[in-house]
Design an enzyme around this catalytic site. Structure first.
Site, short mmCIF file in Angstrom:
data_model
loop_
_atom_site.label_atom_id
_atom_site.label_comp_id
_atom_site.label_asym_id
_atom_site.label_seq_id
_atom_site.Cartn_x
_atom_site.Cartn_y
_atom_site.Cartn_z
N THR A 178 0.83 -1.21 0.00
CA THR A 178 0.00 0.00 0.00
C THR A 178 0.86 1.25 0.00
OG1 THR A 178 -1.65 -1.25 1.27
CG2 THR A 178 -1.95 1.13 1.11
N ASP A 179 1.96 1.23 0.74
CA ASP A 179 2.89 2.36 0.71
C ASP A 179 3.45 2.56 -0.70
OD1 ASP A 179 2.88 3.42 3.27
OD2 ASP A 179 4.38 2.04 4.02
N ILE A 180 3.88 1.47 -1.34
CA ILE A 180 4.46 1.55 -2.67
C ILE A 180 3.44 2.10 -3.66
CG2 ILE A 180 5.44 0.25 -4.58
CD1 ILE A 180 7.32 0.47 -2.22
#
Length: 408
Positions: A178-180
């Site tokens: 999700t960060d990426i």
């Protein structure tokens, strides 16, 4: 000269989503000035082991995590709690096209570094704020982390073995996906805002939220729910809309089979030695294969156990069936195709040994990705940036350092 070599970015973010966006822009040629907390720097500098050592870092080995998202950047160590420090950051922002930050909502307002404050003196600034839940809404002031968002955003309800199987239960993805994805969406938003600025001269604020991105990236699974009203369940490695599209156990391991249409299924049945399955009314169409999923899976599994993974891979590839093994990371970086695509490369640091990094996957024919420098030690460029960009003298920089407003 990279495609974005005309741009300068002030990266006030830390950990992963913001730094990932900054690294993509830097790889494409932008000058990215990473402002870090003067004493400890980006949180991920301490997220080890494992550690990488190089002469340029001296007694400060870098965590592998930090190395993943911070190449091609200049590190400037400034304490924004110090009046002189935040004054330096404001002046740097005035010379930048883009600001990226991932402080809590309103966290930079007291320092005069929020969007409204910067826009007041630089109306064409493109300012990207990355948070867990966005700038508005009932959760806006909550801290957000990838693991938490994978759960709240529904991804973990889809990931893991189905109930009733050994090891059943929700499982997070093994990478902070999700960060990426948020970093990539932020990059797209930044480029769109820059295109708008080129046409109008006006900057804008980008509100990027991890939860929004996670919900958006549920993709076909979200639409399965919205169309049917039924929440998809965990299916392990099986696919909700295609059969067979999963892993099967072989004589010596596992193989992934990805049959995407009826023609591929027919060739798959022929490779298995059971061409009659393709004409069986239970399996002749994808819709029927889904309806009789368990029966078909059992038949296929009984055949797949007779040969090893490599033998099946060769046989299925000859039949034009998408397939492949489940590789470990050592297998991945030793794979001949991955090696050919140069997805692992070495970037010279400051010592005798180069730093191994994972390549940017973008392949641009006219403005290729540039690898200019390894991820920097904390404050490696403080002196140079303040002198070159702000015109500070050596004496003024030394005074700031003595006042602990910066670290050089």
């Amino acid at each position: 000269m990279g495609a974005l070599s005309h741009l300068r970015v002030l990266d006030l973010s830390r950990v992963l989503a913001g730094p990932w966006a900054g690294q993509v822009l830097a790889d494409l040629g932008a000058e990215v000035i990473k402002v870090e907390q003067a004493r400890s720097g980006d949180d991920t500098r301490a997220w080890g082991p494992p550690w990488a050592h190089d002469a340029q870092w001296g007694d400060e080995p870098q965590s592998a995590y930090f190395l993943a998202a911070n190449r091609n950047k200049k590190s400037v160590a400034i304490d924004i709690r110090h009046e002189s420090g935040r004054d330096c950051v404001r002046k740097l922002a005035m010379q930048c096209d883009v600001v990226i930050e991932n402080f809590k909502v309103g966290g930079l307002k007291k320092y005069g570094l929020d969007y409204d404050s910067i826009r007041a003196v630089k109306p064409d600034i493109v300012y990207c704020s990355i948070t867990g839940f966005g700038q508005t809404g009932p959760y806006a002031h909550r801290p957000g982390y990838d693991f938490l968002i994978q759960g709240l955003g529904g991804l973990m309800s889809l990931n893991g073995r189905p109930d009733g199987e050994p090891g059943a239960g929700p499982v997070k993805v093994g990478v902070a996906l999700t960060d990426i994805l948020t970093g990539l969406y932020a990059t797209v938003g930044i480029l769109a805002a820059l295109a708008h600025r080129d046409k109008t001269g006006c900057g804008q604020h980008i509100d990027a939220a991890l939860l929004d991105v996670q919900v958006a990236c549920l993709a076909n699974q979200a639409m399965n729910y919205l169309v049917s009203g039924k929440a998809p369940q965990r299916m392990g490695n099986a696919h909700p809309n295609i059969v067979p599209y999963q892993d099967f156990q072989t004589k010596d391991g596992y193989i992934i089979v990805a049959v995407g249409n009826d023609g591929q299924f027919r060739r798959f049945c022929e490779a298995l030695g059971h061409p009659e399955w393709a004409d069986d009314p239970r399996f002749s169409t994808n819709a029927e294969r889904i309806a009789h999923r368990q029966t078909l899976q059992g038949l296929i599994q009984g055949v797949m156990r007779r040969r090893g993974t490599r033998a099946w891979t060769i046989a299925l590839e000859e039949g034009g069936i998408p397939c492949g093994p489940i590789n470990s990371l050592s297998d991945v970086f030793d794979d001949p195709h991955v090696r050919h695509r140069e997805m692992q490369f070495k970037l010279p640091g400051g010592g005798p040994e180069a730093v191994s990094l994972v390549a940017n996957p973008l392949r641009l024919s006219e403005t290729p990705v540039e690898y200019r420098q390894a991820p920097p030690r904390l404050g490696a460029h403080t002196h140079a940036v303040l002198r070159e960009r702000l015109g500070l003298s050596c004496a003024e920089i030394e005074a700031l350092s003595n006042a602990r407003a910066i670290r050089v």
